[in-house]
Design an enzyme around this catalytic site. Sequence first.
Site, PDB file in Angstrom:
ATOM      1  N   SER A 178       0.931  -1.088   0.144  1.00  0.00           N
ATOM      2  CA  SER A 178       0.029   0.117   0.201  1.00  0.00           C
ATOM      3  C   SER A 178       1.009   1.282   0.188  1.00  0.00           C
ATOM      4  CB  SER A 178      -1.080   0.040   1.296  1.00  0.00           C
ATOM      5  OG  SER A 178      -1.488   1.349   1.591  1.00  0.00           O
ATOM      6  N   TYR A 191      -2.657  -1.590  10.357  1.00  0.00           N
ATOM      7  CA  TYR A 191      -2.531  -2.006   8.963  1.00  0.00           C
ATOM      8  C   TYR A 191      -1.340  -1.385   8.471  1.00  0.00           C
ATOM      9  CZ  TYR A 191      -4.081  -1.309   4.036  1.00  0.00           C
ATOM     10  OH  TYR A 191      -4.251  -1.329   2.743  1.00  0.00           O
TER      11      TYR A 191
HETATM   12  P1  NAD Z   1     -11.215  -6.159  -0.533  1.00  0.00           P
HETATM   13  O1  NAD Z   1     -11.958  -6.118   0.649  1.00  0.00           O
HETATM   14  O2  NAD Z   1     -12.058  -6.317  -1.843  1.00  0.00           O
HETATM   15  O3  NAD Z   1     -10.221  -7.375  -0.523  1.00  0.00           O
HETATM   16  C1  NAD Z   1      -9.816  -7.894   0.656  1.00  0.00           C
HETATM   17  C2  NAD Z   1     -10.070  -9.143   1.027  1.00  0.00           C
HETATM   18  O4  NAD Z   1      -9.304  -9.824   1.749  1.00  0.00           O
HETATM   19  C3  NAD Z   1     -11.468  -9.467   1.345  1.00  0.00           C
HETATM   20  O5  NAD Z   1     -12.561  -9.696   0.062  1.00  0.00           O
HETATM   21  C4  NAD Z   1     -11.385 -10.811   2.088  1.00  0.00           C
HETATM   22  O6  NAD Z   1     -12.146 -11.819   1.672  1.00  0.00           O
HETATM   23  C5  NAD Z   1      -9.961 -10.958   2.354  1.00  0.00           C
HETATM   24  N1  NAD Z   1      -9.904 -11.194   3.957  1.00  0.00           N
HETATM   25  C6  NAD Z   1      -9.962 -10.289   4.792  1.00  0.00           C
HETATM   26  N2  NAD Z   1      -9.716 -10.865   5.888  1.00  0.00           N
HETATM   27  C7  NAD Z   1      -9.207 -12.101   5.808  1.00  0.00           C
HETATM   28  C8  NAD Z   1      -8.863 -13.217   6.622  1.00  0.00           C
HETATM   29  N3  NAD Z   1      -8.907 -13.047   7.851  1.00  0.00           N
HETATM   30  N4  NAD Z   1      -8.900 -14.404   5.929  1.00  0.00           N
HETATM   31  C9  NAD Z   1      -9.010 -14.440   4.597  1.00  0.00           C
HETATM   32  N5  NAD Z   1      -9.221 -13.684   4.027  1.00  0.00           N
HETATM   33  C10 NAD Z   1      -9.369 -12.405   4.221  1.00  0.00           C
HETATM   34  O7  NAD Z   1     -10.256  -4.930  -0.645  1.00  0.00           O
HETATM   35  P2  NAD Z   1      -9.324  -4.253  -1.364  1.00  0.00           P
HETATM   36  O8  NAD Z   1      -9.158  -3.068  -1.403  1.00  0.00           O
HETATM   37  O9  NAD Z   1      -9.240  -5.033  -2.981  1.00  0.00           O
HETATM   38  O10 NAD Z   1      -8.029  -5.015  -0.933  1.00  0.00           O
HETATM   39  C11 NAD Z   1      -7.092  -5.923  -1.504  1.00  0.00           C
HETATM   40  C12 NAD Z   1      -5.607  -5.406  -1.230  1.00  0.00           C
HETATM   41  O11 NAD Z   1      -5.455  -4.085  -1.506  1.00  0.00           O
HETATM   42  C13 NAD Z   1      -5.438  -5.513   0.449  1.00  0.00           C
HETATM   43  O12 NAD Z   1      -4.065  -5.890   0.762  1.00  0.00           O
HETATM   44  C14 NAD Z   1      -5.340  -4.062   0.571  1.00  0.00           C
HETATM   45  O13 NAD Z   1      -4.644  -3.665   1.891  1.00  0.00           O
HETATM   46  C15 NAD Z   1      -4.853  -3.363  -0.404  1.00  0.00           C
HETATM   47  N6  NAD Z   1      -4.893  -2.056  -0.681  1.00  0.00           N
HETATM   48  C16 NAD Z   1      -6.190  -1.552  -0.936  1.00  0.00           C
HETATM   49  C17 NAD Z   1      -6.242  -0.199  -1.042  1.00  0.00           C
HETATM   50  C18 NAD Z   1      -7.804   0.609  -1.270  1.00  0.00           C
HETATM   51  O14 NAD Z   1      -7.811   1.742  -1.344  1.00  0.00           O
HETATM   52  N7  NAD Z   1      -8.645  -0.113  -1.278  1.00  0.00           N
HETATM   53  C19 NAD Z   1      -5.151   0.609  -1.041  1.00  0.00           C
HETATM   54  C20 NAD Z   1      -3.965   0.162  -0.791  1.00  0.00           C
HETATM   55  C21 NAD Z   1      -3.771  -1.269  -0.556  1.00  0.00           C
END
Ligand code: NAD
Length: 285
Positions: A178, A191
């Site tokens: 991130s 986080y």
């Molecule tokens: P998202 O909620 O669609 O995806 C995250 C997924 O993680 C969830 O769908 C869930 O099934 C899974 N998850 C959460 N806790 C879990 C657990 N205990 N066991 C198994 N699975 C679990 O959201 P996203 O934003 O697409 O996230 C994907 C990645 O992108 C993450 O690593 C997040 O930190 C990163 N990210 C997102 C953003 C943003 O702005 N959305 C920014 C930077 C990084």
Amino acid sequence: MTDYPKPPFPKQPQAVPGSQRNMHPVPDCGEQSYKGSGRLQGKIALITGADSGIGRAVAIAFAREGADVAIAYLNEHEDALETARWVEDAGRQTLLLPGDIAHKAQCQTLVDKTVERFGRIDILVNNAAFQMSHDTIEDITDEEWVMTFDVNITAMFRICKAALKHMKAGSSIINTSSVNSDLPKPTLLAYATTKGAIANFTGGLAQMLGPRNIRVNSVAPGPIWTPLIVSTMPDDEVQNFGSETPLGRPGQPVEVAPIYVLLASDEASYITGQRYGITGGKPIL
Ligand code: NAD
Ligand code: MG
């Protein structure tokens, strides 16, 4: 660049882990737009957090590029089934792997079931994560701190270790970090700390695995419109999400997927140990 939604967005509080199908606007994971060109033909991918958001966009792109995809997720069965349908529509095979990766046994199970079904792993995408907003350090319980590390970084170590037994030379590991890895948002203290650890782990593991010809990279997204956001951020931040970027809007998951395709593909044969920002214009350090 100009077609995607801009803030303000409606308030839409959801419980963790959030449901993609109940978001407004619904995130764009490339369902109607991503076109493949055979760049991952015949490869086997395991993607965590592949039910929704960035993970779903990566699953759809990988499938349209010719890969079979194991879809790991926590418990969002409807979102996961929809991702699976898109993978199958692309003519590829899929496997649904629900369960909590905070548990060591689940990390091993993900790998065992993927290998039982597909025989090996060519691409591992460690993408699942937990976050929660808190104004003070006192608001963060010890249990939540430890759980955040278990899900975001310890699971990554465990899944990599288990998967590597089944990954041959030429394989690729991609970890979702991130922008918080180098610019920590204080309200995401636990986080952001894990995201720094992920960037560091990626750099170390890439050097360790170079002699085995396995590549390891991380992606550092900025604000991306996903269930993670609406289920963990205060209403005002959701409403203005992405407005501080030079592009003035959040990215959609489909806009993040192409870097995962590149990093997974054989064309990236000399790309390892790196971190790639997808931020809508803000430089990463
Ligand atoms: P998202 O909620 O669609 O995806 C995250 C997924 O993680 C969830 O769908 C869930 O099934 C899974 N998850 C959460 N806790 C879990 C657990 N205990 N066991 C198994 N699975 C679990 O959201 P996203 O934003 O697409 O996230 C994907 C990645 O992108 C993450 O690593 C997040 O930190 C990163 N990210 C997102 C953003 C943003 O702005 N959305 C920014 C930077 C990084
Ligand atoms: Mg989800």
